[in-house]
Design a protein around this motif. Structure first.
Motif, PDB file in Angstrom:
ATOM      1  N   ILE A 516       0.483  -1.169   0.002  1.00  0.00           N
ATOM      2  CA  ILE A 516      -0.282  -0.515  -0.128  1.00  0.00           C
ATOM      3  C   ILE A 516       1.009   1.377   0.149  1.00  0.00           C
ATOM      4  CG2 ILE A 516      -1.816  -1.020   1.089  1.00  0.00           C
ATOM      5  CD1 ILE A 516      -1.130   0.259   3.943  1.00  0.00           C
ATOM      6  N   ASP A 517       0.185   2.818  -0.529  1.00  0.00           N
ATOM      7  CA  ASP A 517       1.218   3.585  -0.642  1.00  0.00           C
ATOM      8  C   ASP A 517       0.390   4.574   0.601  1.00  0.00           C
ATOM      9  OD1 ASP A 517       1.516   3.625  -3.649  1.00  0.00           O
ATOM     10  OD2 ASP A 517      -0.471   3.118  -3.490  1.00  0.00           O
ATOM     11  N   GLY A 518       0.031   4.457   1.576  1.00  0.00           N
ATOM     12  CA  GLY A 518      -0.098   4.692   2.630  1.00  0.00           C
ATOM     13  C   GLY A 518      -1.510   4.349   3.944  1.00  0.00           C
ATOM     14  N   ILE A 519      -1.455   5.121   4.633  1.00  0.00           N
ATOM     15  CA  ILE A 519      -2.598   4.698   6.031  1.00  0.00           C
ATOM     16  C   ILE A 519      -2.495   5.787   6.789  1.00  0.00           C
ATOM     17  CG2 ILE A 519      -0.746   2.700   6.270  1.00  0.00           C
ATOM     18  CD1 ILE A 519       0.181   4.248   9.239  1.00  0.00           C
ATOM     19  N   LYS A 520      -4.282   5.300   7.245  1.00  0.00           N
ATOM     20  CA  LYS A 520      -5.031   6.697   7.953  1.00  0.00           C
ATOM     21  C   LYS A 520      -4.685   6.367   9.177  1.00  0.00           C
ATOM     22  CE  LYS A 520      -8.337   8.408   5.596  1.00  0.00           C
ATOM     23  NZ  LYS A 520     -10.083   8.948   5.423  1.00  0.00           N
ATOM     24  N   LEU A 521      -4.552   7.049  10.392  1.00  0.00           N
ATOM     25  CA  LEU A 521      -4.551   7.141  11.860  1.00  0.00           C
ATOM     26  C   LEU A 521      -6.072   6.991  12.081  1.00  0.00           C
ATOM     27  CD1 LEU A 521      -1.210   8.690  12.636  1.00  0.00           C
ATOM     28  CD2 LEU A 521      -1.524   6.247  11.872  1.00  0.00           C
ATOM     29  N   ASP A 522      -6.560   5.959  12.768  1.00  0.00           N
ATOM     30  CA  ASP A 522      -7.292   6.055  13.358  1.00  0.00           C
ATOM     31  C   ASP A 522      -8.145   7.263  14.324  1.00  0.00           C
ATOM     32  OD1 ASP A 522     -10.147   4.670  15.526  1.00  0.00           O
ATOM     33  OD2 ASP A 522     -10.637   4.113  13.779  1.00  0.00           O
ATOM     34  N   LYS A 523      -9.392   7.613  14.306  1.00  0.00           N
ATOM     35  CA  LYS A 523      -9.445   9.014  15.067  1.00  0.00           C
ATOM     36  C   LYS A 523      -9.383   8.360  16.306  1.00  0.00           C
ATOM     37  CE  LYS A 523     -12.996  12.195  16.442  1.00  0.00           C
ATOM     38  NZ  LYS A 523     -12.860  12.498  18.120  1.00  0.00           N
ATOM     39  N   GLY A 524      -9.658   7.270  16.939  1.00  0.00           N
ATOM     40  CA  GLY A 524      -9.184   7.113  18.494  1.00  0.00           C
ATOM     41  C   GLY A 524      -8.208   7.102  19.485  1.00  0.00           C
ATOM     42  N   LEU A 525      -7.091   7.081  18.539  1.00  0.00           N
ATOM     43  CA  LEU A 525      -5.378   7.289  18.517  1.00  0.00           C
ATOM     44  C   LEU A 525      -5.346   8.375  18.261  1.00  0.00           C
ATOM     45  CD1 LEU A 525      -3.727   4.583  16.135  1.00  0.00           C
ATOM     46  CD2 LEU A 525      -4.013   4.398  18.650  1.00  0.00           C
ATOM     47  N   VAL A 526      -6.117   9.441  17.449  1.00  0.00           N
ATOM     48  CA  VAL A 526      -5.652  10.491  17.190  1.00  0.00           C
ATOM     49  C   VAL A 526      -5.932  11.762  18.841  1.00  0.00           C
ATOM     50  CG1 VAL A 526      -5.989  12.827  15.747  1.00  0.00           C
ATOM     51  CG2 VAL A 526      -5.586  10.095  15.138  1.00  0.00           C
ATOM     52  N   ASP A 527      -7.055  11.030  18.761  1.00  0.00           N
ATOM     53  CA  ASP A 527      -8.025  11.762  20.084  1.00  0.00           C
ATOM     54  C   ASP A 527      -6.832  11.565  21.719  1.00  0.00           C
ATOM     55  OD1 ASP A 527     -10.599  12.278  18.968  1.00  0.00           O
ATOM     56  OD2 ASP A 527     -11.547  10.705  19.763  1.00  0.00           O
ATOM     57  N   HIS A 528      -5.771  10.669  21.506  1.00  0.00           N
ATOM     58  CA  HIS A 528      -5.168  11.132  22.475  1.00  0.00           C
ATOM     59  C   HIS A 528      -3.473  11.054  22.238  1.00  0.00           C
ATOM     60  CE1 HIS A 528      -8.096   7.917  23.392  1.00  0.00           C
ATOM     61  NE2 HIS A 528      -7.309   8.109  25.156  1.00  0.00           N
ATOM     62  N   VAL A 529      -3.359  11.713  21.308  1.00  0.00           N
ATOM     63  CA  VAL A 529      -2.249  12.523  20.484  1.00  0.00           C
ATOM     64  C   VAL A 529      -1.581  13.010  21.952  1.00  0.00           C
ATOM     65  CG1 VAL A 529      -3.064  13.987  19.320  1.00  0.00           C
ATOM     66  CG2 VAL A 529      -1.543  13.383  18.323  1.00  0.00           C
ATOM     67  N   THR A 530      -1.775  14.143  22.398  1.00  0.00           N
ATOM     68  CA  THR A 530      -1.646  14.862  23.333  1.00  0.00           C
ATOM     69  C   THR A 530      -0.654  14.345  24.808  1.00  0.00           C
ATOM     70  OG1 THR A 530      -3.061  15.898  24.357  1.00  0.00           O
ATOM     71  CG2 THR A 530      -2.893  16.839  22.258  1.00  0.00           C
ATOM     72  N   THR A 531      -1.505  12.854  24.384  1.00  0.00           N
ATOM     73  CA  THR A 531      -0.727  12.765  26.256  1.00  0.00           C
ATOM     74  C   THR A 531       0.808  11.968  26.097  1.00  0.00           C
ATOM     75  OG1 THR A 531      -1.887  10.741  25.378  1.00  0.00           O
ATOM     76  CG2 THR A 531      -3.503  12.037  26.941  1.00  0.00           C
ATOM     77  N   PRO A 532       1.683  11.488  26.991  1.00  0.00           N
ATOM     78  CA  PRO A 532       3.336  11.029  26.577  1.00  0.00           C
ATOM     79  C   PRO A 532       2.804   9.265  25.799  1.00  0.00           C
ATOM     80  CG  PRO A 532       2.870  12.112  28.417  1.00  0.00           C
ATOM     81  CD  PRO A 532       1.392  11.898  28.028  1.00  0.00           C
ATOM     82  N   ILE A 533       1.811   9.174  25.961  1.00  0.00           N
ATOM     83  CA  ILE A 533       1.269   7.742  25.227  1.00  0.00           C
ATOM     84  C   ILE A 533       0.955   7.450  24.203  1.00  0.00           C
ATOM     85  CG2 ILE A 533       0.354   5.156  25.913  1.00  0.00           C
ATOM     86  CD1 ILE A 533       0.070   5.394  29.305  1.00  0.00           C
ATOM     87  N   GLY A 534       0.032   7.922  24.223  1.00  0.00           N
ATOM     88  CA  GLY A 534      -0.488   8.717  23.272  1.00  0.00           C
ATOM     89  C   GLY A 534       0.484   8.605  22.029  1.00  0.00           C
ATOM     90  N   THR A 535       1.232   9.616  22.285  1.00  0.00           N
ATOM     91  CA  THR A 535       2.244  10.702  21.337  1.00  0.00           C
ATOM     92  C   THR A 535       3.675   9.409  20.897  1.00  0.00           C
ATOM     93  OG1 THR A 535       1.785  12.910  22.287  1.00  0.00           O
ATOM     94  CG2 THR A 535       4.328  12.381  21.222  1.00  0.00           C
ATOM     95  N   ALA A 536       3.419   8.934  22.131  1.00  0.00           N
ATOM     96  CA  ALA A 536       4.702   7.892  21.517  1.00  0.00           C
ATOM     97  C   ALA A 536       4.413   6.461  20.362  1.00  0.00           C
ATOM     98  CB  ALA A 536       4.721   7.166  23.070  1.00  0.00           C
ATOM     99  N   ILE A 537       3.081   6.498  20.835  1.00  0.00           N
ATOM    100  CA  ILE A 537       2.588   5.233  20.352  1.00  0.00           C
ATOM    101  C   ILE A 537       2.500   5.765  18.570  1.00  0.00           C
ATOM    102  CG2 ILE A 537       0.528   3.826  19.338  1.00  0.00           C
ATOM    103  CD1 ILE A 537       0.107   3.504  22.017  1.00  0.00           C
ATOM    104  N   LEU A 538       1.888   7.238  18.182  1.00  0.00           N
ATOM    105  CA  LEU A 538       1.660   7.779  17.201  1.00  0.00           C
ATOM    106  C   LEU A 538       3.036   8.463  16.172  1.00  0.00           C
ATOM    107  CD1 LEU A 538      -1.771   9.554  17.223  1.00  0.00           C
ATOM    108  CD2 LEU A 538      -0.750   7.649  15.708  1.00  0.00           C
ATOM    109  N   LYS A 539       3.818   8.640  16.961  1.00  0.00           N
ATOM    110  CA  LYS A 539       5.119   8.608  16.700  1.00  0.00           C
ATOM    111  C   LYS A 539       6.170   7.485  16.240  1.00  0.00           C
ATOM    112  CE  LYS A 539       9.435  10.654  18.021  1.00  0.00           C
ATOM    113  NZ  LYS A 539      10.444  11.324  18.793  1.00  0.00           N
ATOM    114  N   ALA A 540       5.948   6.388  16.911  1.00  0.00           N
ATOM    115  CA  ALA A 540       6.253   4.620  16.359  1.00  0.00           C
ATOM    116  C   ALA A 540       5.869   4.671  14.855  1.00  0.00           C
ATOM    117  CB  ALA A 540       6.148   3.673  16.977  1.00  0.00           C
ATOM    118  N   MET A 541       4.422   4.737  14.734  1.00  0.00           N
ATOM    119  CA  MET A 541       4.172   4.340  13.618  1.00  0.00           C
ATOM    120  C   MET A 541       3.567   5.389  12.366  1.00  0.00           C
ATOM    121  SD  MET A 541      -0.225   3.556  15.149  1.00  0.00           S
ATOM    122  CE  MET A 541      -1.523   2.379  16.344  1.00  0.00           C
TER     123      MET A 541
END
Length: 598
Positions: A516-541
């Motif tokens: 595939i050419d791209g991925i769309k991050l689910d809103k459930g993950l984006v909702d927690h992007v401002t938390t330390p754990i949420g940021t770490a998970i999305l950064k790794a993805m």
């Protein structure tokens, strides 16, 4: 279910060969008993000769209304005033069957219909078979002419042929009314017994209980064979909880229905909870790595209910809602019935909606995460209903999925997107891209890539401006076919993205299966992007995605804080209400042109 309605007959003990009392067997024999026996085999009635002792009790039993049917010559019975007569033979000495006032109305009509189908040839065959071995002491009421041996043989052969045909007809009916997977009766079986057992007198005592199995989920998590095994297990358990007064059938791919003689609310709760618990025990009992659930919807029948299809539909709505609410069962409330009525109205207008182009294309913009400039958009659908106004996908998508019409909408929307991109190209816009979602059933079809190519062949816009999104649930089923479709589409120049990444069934493993050419991050993950754990998970993805040369999109962005957090971890594209709501395509076109000018 096995119990038959008893019908009592007063026989003529001395009307050989039509009807007579056989002293050797101590039973009635002849043409009439033979016909009644065959009628009994093919119906829900058990025919019994009353006081079969060789004495003529007909007049006495008929006047006392102790029997439903009696027989005799018209001349012999003309002193008895009965309105319902059923002649067997015409002529001067016509033989009659008489219904008494005690005979059920349904029995009268059923027997009349049965005898009306008995041909003269078959009646002759029965008659000839009856005179092969005449009893030693029987009075003859008919004078039988001498008949040749050839005629006798022909009559016997005809009789055997007719009987054999009727047996095959009965077996054929059983096959037609049987569900192959579970061995239970099917919808035709249910309809037949519904008409026979449930009437205006007992209808309100029954309730329709619909049992729903998510077979699509089971086939994704297991296999078709495992799903069928579970369905058979359900059939066995349901059978154990079916009383003689109940009717059980498998009425659809995902549902069983039981017409059950209802009890109190407490009795129903105990009965259902015990039954459903035994079904849920299947996974543990047979070591399955997934849950096995059965959900029930209960619809108490009303006096005005006649249409069995409507009854099944109402009960099924309760079962579907029970699954959504994650409860074992639900009674069908008035609000639920009203909602299902509205859905039926929408269902009836789907074809018109396609014909009149009531499904309209909406665009929700994507923006570049760093510059916040509009770079593309997601294609969405709205139903502009002539009476109900604009309907959101949450209203009509589940309905289209249930009606197996979602692929029709998918391809319809793809054509609309192609027209949209073509019109932008004519206006000088050649960089705006559009992503288009496809359902699981559509994307996993063997001819999906060919159908997409056929549609695109009518347009000239650059193929890389079109992105096809695979939903999260599709990745679990038909993986090999999906991979073939992705490869074929990429060769054609179309880009493919994985939707709702990080939620549900999608994972990094899916990135290995599909080029595939791209991925769309689910809103459930984006909702927690401002938390330390949420940021770490999305950064790794995002980091993994970039190393695989993928474009990363984030959906559901609503605040400036989320925007800044996504910029810091180098997300590529952002979508959400922070930047735009879905717009009709004409309004989206105006904004795109205005942005180009500025």
């Amino acid at each position: 279910m096995e119990e038959k309605t008893l019908i009592y007959v007063a026989g003529n003990p001395d009307a050989y060969p039509l009807e007579y009392f056989d002293k050797d067997t101590q039973t009635y024999a002849g043409v009439i008993p033979e016909l009644l026996a065959e009628f009994s085999d093919q119906s829900t009635y058990e025919i019994v000769y009353y006081e079969a002792d060789g004495t003529d009790h007909r007049e006495e039993l008929a006047q006392q209304k102790q029997v439903d049917l009696f027989s005799g010559y018209e001349a012999e019975e003309e002193q008895l005033d009965h309105a319902h007569e059923l002649p067997l033979f015409s002529g001067e000495n016509a033989y009659m069957l008489y219904f008494t006032e005690a005979a059920p109305a349904a029995f009268r009509s059923d027997l009349q219909a049965y005898l009306a189908e008995v041909s003269p040839a078959e009646m002759t065959g029965l008659l000839m078979a009856s005179v092969e071995t005449p009893p030693s002491s029987q009075g003859l009421y008919w004078t039988m002419g001498a008949m040749g041996a050839a005629l006798l043989v022909m009559a016997v052969v005809l009789l055997l042929t007719v009987r054999r045909y009727r047996r095959k007809l009965k077996e054929s009916q059983q096959n037609v009314e049987t569900d192959e997977t579970t061995g239970l009766g099917n919808m035709e079986y249910l309809e037949r017994y519904y008409k026979q057992y449930i009437n205006d007198k007992n209808r309100i005592l029954y309730q329709a209980v619909y049992f729903y199995v998510d077979t699509d989920r089971l086939r994704r998590l297991g296999s078709g064979q495992e799903t069928d095994e579970f369905l058979r297990y359900c059939a066995v358990i349901l059978g154990e909880y079916t009383e003689d007064s109940d009717i059980l059938a498998r009425v659809s791919e995902q549902g069983f229905l039981m017409l059950r003689l209802g009890g109190s609310a407490e009795q129903t709760d105990t009965w259902l909870c015990t039954l459903l618990e035994r079904v849920r025990d299947y996974a543990k009992r047979y070591g399955k790595p997934y849950d096995t659930n059965l959900y029930a919807g209960i619809y108490p029948l009303k006096s005005q209910d006649r249409d069995l299809n409507e009854i099944v539909f109402q009960a099924s709505q309760g079962a579907y809602q029970a699954e959504k609410e994650e409860v074992s069962y639900l009674f069908c409330s008035q609000a639920m019935i009203q909602k299902s009525l509205q859905e039926r109205q929408l269902q009836a207008s789907i074809d018109q909606a396609f014909a009149q182009k009531e499904f309209q294309l909406y665009i929700q913009f994507y923006v570049d995460a760093q510059t916040l400039k509009v770079v593309g958009g997601e294609a969405l659908s709205r139903w502009k209903h002539p009476q109900k106004g604009i309907l959101l996908p949450s209203v009509f998508i589940p309905l289209l999925e249930r009606e197996k019409m979602i692929s029709r909408l998918d391809y319809y929307c793809l054509k609309e997107v192609c027209f949209f991109l073509e019109s932008l190209l004519e206006k000088g816009v050649d960089t705006f891209f559009v992503s288009c979602n496809f359902s699981r059933e559509t994307f996993a079809a063997a001819d999906f890539a060919q159908k997409v190519q056929k549609i695109l062949n009518g347009f000239t816009f650059p193929r890389e401006l079109l992105i096809l999104e695979i939903t999260e649930s599709v990745s679990v089923r038909n993986a090999a076919q999906i991979r073939q479709n992705v490869i074929a589409l990429k060769k054609y120049g179309v880009r493919v993205a994985l939707d709702d990444f990080g939620e549900g069934f999608t994972s990094f493993y899916d990135l290995q299966k599909y080029p595939i050419d791209g991925i769309k991050l689910d809103k459930g993950l984006v909702d927690h992007v401002t938390t330390p754990i949420g940021t770490a998970i999305l950064k790794a993805m995002i980091q993994v995605g970039h190393e695989l040369n993928m474009t990363i999109l984030a959906e559901g962005v609503e605040t400036d804080e989320q925007v800044r957090a996504l910029q810091e971890i180098h997300c590529d594209v952002i979508q959400g209400f922070r930047f735009s709501h879905p717009l009709p395509q004409w309004e989206a076109t105006e904004q795109i042109i205005n942005n180009k000018r500025t």
